[in-house]
Write a protein that holds these residues in place. Structure first.
Motif, PDB file in Angstrom:
ATOM      1  N   VAL A  10       0.866  -1.174   0.000  1.00 50.81           N
ATOM      2  CA  VAL A  10       0.000   0.000   0.000  1.00 50.81           C
ATOM      3  C   VAL A  10       0.904   1.227   0.000  1.00 50.81           C
ATOM      4  CG1 VAL A  10      -1.653   1.301   1.420  1.00 50.81           C
ATOM      5  CG2 VAL A  10      -1.826  -1.180   1.278  1.00 50.81           C
ATOM      6  N   THR A  11       0.499   2.278  -0.710  1.00 49.37           N
ATOM      7  CA  THR A  11       1.262   3.517  -0.663  1.00 49.37           C
ATOM      8  C   THR A  11       0.701   4.425   0.432  1.00 49.37           C
ATOM      9  OG1 THR A  11      -0.133   4.530  -2.356  1.00 49.37           O
ATOM     10  CG2 THR A  11       1.923   3.484  -3.094  1.00 49.37           C
ATOM     11  N   LEU A  12       1.582   5.243   0.972  1.00 50.96           N
ATOM     12  CA  LEU A  12       1.214   6.209   2.003  1.00 50.96           C
ATOM     13  C   LEU A  12       2.057   7.454   1.781  1.00 50.96           C
ATOM     14  CD1 LEU A  12      -0.209   6.960   4.702  1.00 50.96           C
ATOM     15  CD2 LEU A  12       1.747   5.911   5.871  1.00 50.96           C
ATOM     16  N   THR A  13       1.407   8.604   1.704  1.00 52.58           N
ATOM     17  CA  THR A  13       2.125   9.864   1.512  1.00 52.58           C
ATOM     18  C   THR A  13       2.247  10.580   2.851  1.00 52.58           C
ATOM     19  OG1 THR A  13       1.285  10.045  -0.734  1.00 52.58           O
ATOM     20  CG2 THR A  13       2.160  12.057   0.259  1.00 52.58           C
ATOM     21  N   LEU A  14       3.486  10.871   3.218  1.00 54.20           N
ATOM     22  CA  LEU A  14       3.795  11.609   4.442  1.00 54.20           C
ATOM     23  C   LEU A  14       4.666  12.799   4.071  1.00 54.20           C
ATOM     24  CD1 LEU A  14       4.731   8.621   6.801  1.00 54.20           C
ATOM     25  CD2 LEU A  14       2.568   9.883   6.756  1.00 54.20           C
ATOM     26  N   ASP A  15       4.229  13.988   4.410  1.00 51.92           N
ATOM     27  CA  ASP A  15       4.983  15.212   4.140  1.00 51.92           C
ATOM     28  C   ASP A  15       5.395  15.314   2.667  1.00 51.92           C
ATOM     29  OD1 ASP A  15       6.105  17.679   4.945  1.00 51.92           O
ATOM     30  OD2 ASP A  15       8.086  16.760   5.185  1.00 51.92           O
ATOM     31  N   GLY A  16       4.495  14.936   1.769  1.00 50.42           N
ATOM     32  CA  GLY A  16       4.748  15.049   0.335  1.00 50.42           C
ATOM     33  C   GLY A  16       5.588  13.939  -0.271  1.00 50.42           C
ATOM     34  N   THR A  17       6.037  12.994   0.547  1.00 49.08           N
ATOM     35  CA  THR A  17       6.830  11.875   0.050  1.00 49.08           C
ATOM     36  C   THR A  17       5.978  10.613   0.079  1.00 49.08           C
ATOM     37  OG1 THR A  17       8.880  12.847   0.873  1.00 49.08           O
ATOM     38  CG2 THR A  17       8.914  10.483   0.415  1.00 49.08           C
ATOM     39  N   GLU A  18       5.973   9.887  -1.043  1.00 49.13           N
ATOM     40  CA  GLU A  18       5.213   8.648  -1.117  1.00 49.13           C
ATOM     41  C   GLU A  18       6.089   7.485  -0.661  1.00 49.13           C
ATOM     42  OE1 GLU A  18       3.914   6.433  -4.882  1.00 49.13           O
ATOM     43  OE2 GLU A  18       2.129   7.576  -4.267  1.00 49.13           O
ATOM     44  N   TYR A  19       5.566   6.724   0.276  1.00 52.74           N
ATOM     45  CA  TYR A  19       6.240   5.541   0.789  1.00 52.74           C
ATOM     46  C   TYR A  19       5.412   4.308   0.413  1.00 52.74           C
ATOM     47  CZ  TYR A  19       8.842   8.780   3.753  1.00 52.74           C
ATOM     48  OH  TYR A  19       9.643   9.797   4.207  1.00 52.74           O
ATOM     49  N   VAL A  20       6.073   3.179   0.294  1.00 57.85           N
ATOM     50  CA  VAL A  20       5.371   1.919   0.066  1.00 57.85           C
ATOM     51  C   VAL A  20       5.479   1.092   1.333  1.00 57.85           C
ATOM     52  CG1 VAL A  20       5.256  -0.199  -1.301  1.00 57.85           C
ATOM     53  CG2 VAL A  20       5.848   1.970  -2.411  1.00 57.85           C
ATOM     54  N   LEU A  21       4.343   0.595   1.792  1.00 60.26           N
ATOM     55  CA  LEU A  21       4.294  -0.266   2.966  1.00 60.26           C
ATOM     56  C   LEU A  21       4.168  -1.697   2.465  1.00 60.26           C
ATOM     57  CD1 LEU A  21       1.654   1.727   5.061  1.00 60.26           C
ATOM     58  CD2 LEU A  21       4.120   2.058   4.959  1.00 60.26           C
ATOM     59  N   ARG A  22       5.106  -2.541   2.870  1.00 58.30           N
ATOM     60  CA  ARG A  22       5.113  -3.946   2.429  1.00 58.30           C
ATOM     61  C   ARG A  22       4.918  -4.837   3.649  1.00 58.30           C
ATOM     62  NH1 ARG A  22       8.105  -8.594   1.038  1.00 58.30           N
ATOM     63  NH2 ARG A  22       7.573  -9.262  -1.065  1.00 58.30           N
ATOM     64  N   PRO A  23       3.787  -5.527   3.754  1.00 53.44           N
ATOM     65  CA  PRO A  23       3.507  -6.349   4.929  1.00 53.44           C
ATOM     66  C   PRO A  23       4.188  -7.715   4.864  1.00 53.44           C
ATOM     67  CG  PRO A  23       1.653  -6.467   3.431  1.00 53.44           C
ATOM     68  CD  PRO A  23       2.652  -5.493   2.821  1.00 53.44           C
ATOM     69  N   SER A  24       5.489  -7.717   4.995  1.00 54.10           N
ATOM     70  CA  SER A  24       6.234  -8.977   4.949  1.00 54.10           C
ATOM     71  C   SER A  24       6.100  -9.723   6.273  1.00 54.10           C
ATOM     72  CB  SER A  24       7.718  -8.717   4.660  1.00 54.10           C
ATOM     73  OG  SER A  24       8.349  -8.156   5.798  1.00 54.10           O
ATOM     74  N   TYR A  25       6.412 -10.985   6.227  1.00 50.78           N
ATOM     75  CA  TYR A  25       6.387 -11.833   7.420  1.00 50.78           C
ATOM     76  C   TYR A  25       7.312 -11.276   8.503  1.00 50.78           C
ATOM     77  CZ  TYR A  25       7.304 -15.913  10.354  1.00 50.78           C
ATOM     78  OH  TYR A  25       7.469 -16.762  11.423  1.00 50.78           O
ATOM     79  N   GLU A  26       8.553 -10.977   8.114  1.00 49.90           N
ATOM     80  CA  GLU A  26       9.532 -10.483   9.080  1.00 49.90           C
ATOM     81  C   GLU A  26       9.091  -9.158   9.694  1.00 49.90           C
ATOM     82  OE1 GLU A  26      10.300 -11.355   5.903  1.00 49.90           O
ATOM     83  OE2 GLU A  26      11.306 -13.263   6.262  1.00 49.90           O
ATOM     84  N   ALA A  27       8.569  -8.266   8.869  1.00 52.92           N
ATOM     85  CA  ALA A  27       8.115  -6.969   9.374  1.00 52.92           C
ATOM     86  C   ALA A  27       6.926  -7.146  10.313  1.00 52.92           C
ATOM     87  CB  ALA A  27       7.752  -6.053   8.216  1.00 52.92           C
ATOM     88  N   THR A  28       6.047  -8.059   9.985  1.00 58.02           N
ATOM     89  CA  THR A  28       4.879  -8.304  10.831  1.00 58.02           C
ATOM     90  C   THR A  28       5.303  -8.864  12.184  1.00 58.02           C
ATOM     91  OG1 THR A  28       3.466  -8.597   8.897  1.00 58.02           O
ATOM     92  CG2 THR A  28       2.668  -9.509  10.980  1.00 58.02           C
ATOM     93  N   LEU A  29       6.280  -9.753  12.200  1.00 56.83           N
ATOM     94  CA  LEU A  29       6.795 -10.248  13.478  1.00 56.83           C
ATOM     95  C   LEU A  29       7.367  -9.102  14.314  1.00 56.83           C
ATOM     96  CD1 LEU A  29       8.661 -13.557  12.518  1.00 56.83           C
ATOM     97  CD2 LEU A  29       6.453 -13.311  13.681  1.00 56.83           C
ATOM     98  N   ALA A  30       8.104  -8.205  13.673  1.00 55.48           N
ATOM     99  CA  ALA A  30       8.683  -7.055  14.380  1.00 55.48           C
ATOM    100  C   ALA A  30       7.578  -6.151  14.923  1.00 55.48           C
ATOM    101  CB  ALA A  30       9.606  -6.277  13.449  1.00 55.48           C
TER     102      ALA A  30
END
Length: 131
Positions: A10-30
């Protein structure tokens, strides 16, 4: 940056910068470890608009880092939760929370939208044959 829907991104724009959020297994564990909440609990909280700012910062940071690691963008892989939290606050939690609800819901289905083809080409509604 382009989000890959097959990976649940999913994309998310914060302060004019677009970021991509990737729900990986490792990230979800963290995320679970840092928040002390299960993935399902976080998805429900996000859907209810009840994530704390700290929880929002953790989820966003870990999923941005996951995308950065996957694409080998070191500057993104090293983002810090404190800074992301400030950006979320400045953007407005009311605008960020719905994007997190989407990415967390996708994480609960293995990083894809129910019924859509996954990165392996299988539909998530299919049941594997019994062994």
């Amino acid at each position: 940056m382009t989000a890959n829907a097959l990976r649940g991104e999913v994309t998310l724009t914060l302060d004019g910068t677009e970021y991509v959020l990737r729900p990986s297994y490792e990230a979800t564990l963290a995320v679970e470890e840092q928040t002390g909440k299960s993935l399902l609990d976080l998805a429900v909280l996000a859907d209810d608009g009840a994530l704390t700012l700290r929880q929002m910062a953790i989820v966003t940071t870990e999923y941005i880092r996951a995308w950065g690691r996957e694409t080998d963008v070191k500057s993104i892989a090293g983002v810090q939760a404190e800074r992301i939290g400030e950006l979320i606050y400045d953007t407005g939690t009311i605008l960020v929370q719905p994007r997190l609800a989407i990415v967390l819901a996708r994480a609960t289905t293995g990083g894809s939208t129910p019924g859509e083809a996954t990165a392996t080409g299988m539909k998530t509604t299919e049941t594997p044959a019994a062994a």
